[in-house]
Design an enzyme around this catalytic site. Structure first.
Site, mmCIF file in Angstrom:
data_model
loop_
_atom_site.group_PDB
_atom_site.id
_atom_site.type_symbol
_atom_site.label_atom_id
_atom_site.label_comp_id
_atom_site.label_asym_id
_atom_site.label_seq_id
_atom_site.Cartn_x
_atom_site.Cartn_y
_atom_site.Cartn_z
ATOM 1 N N GLY A 132 2.928 -1.165 4.200
ATOM 2 C CA GLY A 132 2.965 0.243 3.822
ATOM 3 C C GLY A 132 4.377 0.669 3.466
ATOM 4 O O GLY A 132 4.856 0.458 2.356
ATOM 5 N N GLY A 133 5.070 1.255 4.429
ATOM 6 C CA GLY A 133 6.392 1.842 4.188
ATOM 7 C C GLY A 133 7.360 0.946 3.436
ATOM 8 O O GLY A 133 8.046 1.397 2.505
ATOM 9 N N SER B 256 3.856 -2.160 10.218
ATOM 10 C CA SER B 256 5.318 -2.218 10.337
ATOM 11 C C SER B 256 5.906 -3.575 9.955
ATOM 12 O O SER B 256 6.872 -4.030 10.562
ATOM 13 C CB SER B 256 5.766 -1.815 11.741
ATOM 14 O OG SER B 256 5.378 -0.478 12.016
ATOM 15 N N GLU C 66 -4.921 -4.902 11.015
ATOM 16 C CA GLU C 66 -3.868 -3.906 11.186
ATOM 17 C C GLU C 66 -4.092 -3.141 12.489
ATOM 18 O O GLU C 66 -4.884 -2.187 12.517
ATOM 19 C CB GLU C 66 -3.883 -2.916 10.020
ATOM 20 C CG GLU C 66 -3.665 -3.552 8.668
ATOM 21 C CD GLU C 66 -3.154 -2.547 7.654
ATOM 22 O OE1 GLU C 66 -2.030 -2.710 7.193
ATOM 23 O OE2 GLU C 66 -3.879 -1.586 7.361
ATOM 24 N N GLU D 71 -6.525 4.649 8.215
ATOM 25 C CA GLU D 71 -6.278 6.071 7.927
ATOM 26 C C GLU D 71 -7.518 6.711 7.297
ATOM 27 O O GLU D 71 -7.811 7.883 7.549
ATOM 28 C CB GLU D 71 -5.032 6.207 7.031
ATOM 29 C CG GLU D 71 -3.769 5.934 7.839
ATOM 30 C CD GLU D 71 -2.581 5.409 7.055
ATOM 31 O OE1 GLU D 71 -2.587 5.465 5.809
ATOM 32 O OE2 GLU D 71 -1.638 4.921 7.709
ATOM 33 N N GLY E 48 3.058 2.189 10.747
ATOM 34 C CA GLY E 48 4.016 3.260 10.542
ATOM 35 C C GLY E 48 4.802 3.643 11.794
ATOM 36 O O GLY E 48 5.476 4.669 11.825
ATOM 37 N N HIS F 64 -9.293 1.163 5.271
ATOM 38 C CA HIS F 64 -8.005 1.343 5.943
ATOM 39 C C HIS F 64 -8.198 2.289 7.130
ATOM 40 O O HIS F 64 -8.967 3.249 7.046
ATOM 41 C CB HIS F 64 -6.967 1.909 4.967
ATOM 42 C CG HIS F 64 -5.581 1.870 5.526
ATOM 43 N ND1 HIS F 64 -5.136 2.807 6.425
ATOM 44 C CD2 HIS F 64 -4.567 0.987 5.366
ATOM 45 C CE1 HIS F 64 -3.894 2.495 6.786
ATOM 46 N NE2 HIS F 64 -3.526 1.399 6.150
ATOM 47 N N ASN G 193 0.869 -1.178 0.000
ATOM 48 C CA ASN G 193 0.000 0.000 0.000
ATOM 49 C C ASN G 193 0.908 1.230 0.000
ATOM 50 O O ASN G 193 1.533 1.538 1.013
ATOM 51 C CB ASN G 193 -0.880 -0.049 1.258
ATOM 52 C CG ASN G 193 -1.665 1.232 1.482
ATOM 53 O OD1 ASN G 193 -1.764 2.082 0.594
ATOM 54 N ND2 ASN G 193 -2.241 1.359 2.675
ATOM 55 N N TRP G 194 0.978 1.886 -1.140
ATOM 56 C CA TRP G 194 1.897 3.039 -1.255
ATOM 57 C C TRP G 194 1.341 4.291 -0.575
ATOM 58 O O TRP G 194 2.045 5.290 -0.453
ATOM 59 C CB TRP G 194 2.209 3.321 -2.728
ATOM 60 C CG TRP G 194 3.241 2.383 -3.303
ATOM 61 C CD1 TRP G 194 3.722 1.248 -2.716
ATOM 62 C CD2 TRP G 194 3.919 2.508 -4.556
ATOM 63 N NE1 TRP G 194 4.661 0.659 -3.532
ATOM 64 C CE2 TRP G 194 4.800 1.408 -4.671
ATOM 65 C CE3 TRP G 194 3.862 3.436 -5.616
ATOM 66 C CZ2 TRP G 194 5.626 1.216 -5.785
ATOM 67 C CZ3 TRP G 194 4.680 3.245 -6.734
ATOM 68 C CH2 TRP G 194 5.549 2.150 -6.803
ATOM 69 N N LYS G 195 0.059 4.240 -0.177
ATOM 70 C CA LYS G 195 -0.569 5.415 0.448
ATOM 71 C C LYS G 195 -0.371 6.644 -0.450
ATOM 72 O O LYS G 195 -0.405 6.512 -1.669
ATOM 73 C CB LYS G 195 -0.022 5.608 1.867
ATOM 74 C CG LYS G 195 -0.110 4.309 2.688
ATOM 75 C CD LYS G 195 0.160 4.491 4.147
ATOM 76 C CE LYS G 195 -0.007 3.148 4.852
ATOM 77 N NZ LYS G 195 0.166 3.234 6.302
HETATM 78 P P1 PGA Z 1 3.187 0.266 7.529
HETATM 79 O O1 PGA Z 1 1.679 0.455 7.003
HETATM 80 O O2 PGA Z 1 3.685 -1.033 6.946
HETATM 81 O O3 PGA Z 1 3.931 1.463 7.019
HETATM 82 O O4 PGA Z 1 3.123 0.197 9.016
HETATM 83 C C1 PGA Z 1 0.813 -0.632 6.916
HETATM 84 C C2 PGA Z 1 -0.527 -0.197 6.400
HETATM 85 O O5 PGA Z 1 -1.030 0.865 6.831
HETATM 86 O O6 PGA Z 1 -1.140 -0.879 5.560
#
Ligand code: PGA
Length: 239
Positions: free
Chosen positions: A221-222, A200, A162, A94, A168, A92, A9-11
């Site tokens: 994500g990251g 993470s 999650e 966020e 993050g 998600h 997930n590149w956000k």
């Molecule tokens: P992260 O994000 O790997 O940067 O913690 C995961 C996500 O929000 O899907």
């Protein structure tokens, strides 16, 4: 045996130049047909990503529940599909926080994706305060009850657990925490649904997570932004 799915997930990150990362990611995915690999870039890169990496599943990070209409700034499932998306992340944390998305909206978005034959990754997860209060299992069960569509359409439903406090932050849930939650989710969704862990996930913790019962892959994500960090996670998922 459920196949592992590793979804990036590149956000709100990435540009056209970043699509070069897809070459090595696609190569790693092709090297192991036992692992499914997806990348969800920002909307503006979906079409270019799908063209550059036809062997990868390219997905969107959100969708609207309606197919068209007066919804300024939104994108429908048919639009995403036309651009090359074959998967959508819904709910998600966020978006639940920033756009105030409710379980009901998440369910209608996932329904729209499934009805069109796309894979819907429905995200759930508790806050740090909810975990500290011992409410994490109840919170996630309520999210599942409210967010999972009853009708599965022709698409595949995937659940991503999650924990919000692990996203993050560099903190990951312990394998025991993950096993407890994934067993609780498994009891709700049955054997056929893949359950991903997210929060993470990195090269150095992926193998331990993938060895945990009921972990069918990861939402990353990251560490999905570069092939250097993402490819070792794909490799850790090899059976
Ligand atoms: P992260 O994000 O790997 O940067 O913690 C995961 C996500 O929000 O899907």
């Amino acid at each position: 045996m459920r196949r592992k799915l590793i979804a990036g997930n590149w956000k709100m990150n990435g540009s056209r130049a970043a699509l070069a990362e897809l070459d090595a990611i696609a190569e790693a995915a092709a090297a192991d047909p036992s692992v499914d690999v997806a990348i969800c870039p920002p909307f503006t890169l979906i079409e270019a990503a799908a063209e550059r990496a036809p062997g990868l599943t390219i997905g969107a990070q959100d969708c609207h529940s309606k197919t068209s209409g007066a919804h300024t700034g939104n994108l429908s499932v048919p639009m995403l599909q036309e651009a090359g998306a074959r998967l959508v992340i819904t709910g998600h944390s966020e978006r639940r926080a920033d756009q105030h998305e409710t379980d009901e909206e998440v369910r209608s978005k996932a329904s729209a994706a499934l009805a069109a034959g796309l894979t819907a990754i429905v995200c759930v997860g508790e806050s740090e305060a909810q975990r500290e209060a011992g409410e994490h299992i109840g919170v996630v069960k309520r999210q599942l009850a409210g967010s999972l569509p009853a009708e599965r359409g022709t698409g595949e439903i995937v659940v991503a657990y999650e924990p919000i406090w692990a996203i993050g932050t560099g903190k990951t849930a312990t394998p025991a925490d993950v096993a407890e939650m994934h067993a609780a989710i498994r009891a709700e969704v049955g054997e056929g649904v893949r359950i991903l862990y997210g929060g993470s996930v990195k090269a150095d913790n992926a193998a331990e997570l993938f060895a945990t019962a009921n972990v069918d892959g990861a939402l990353v994500g990251g560490a999905s932004l570069t092939a250097a960090q993402f490819v070792p996670i794909i490799e850790a998922a090899r059976s």
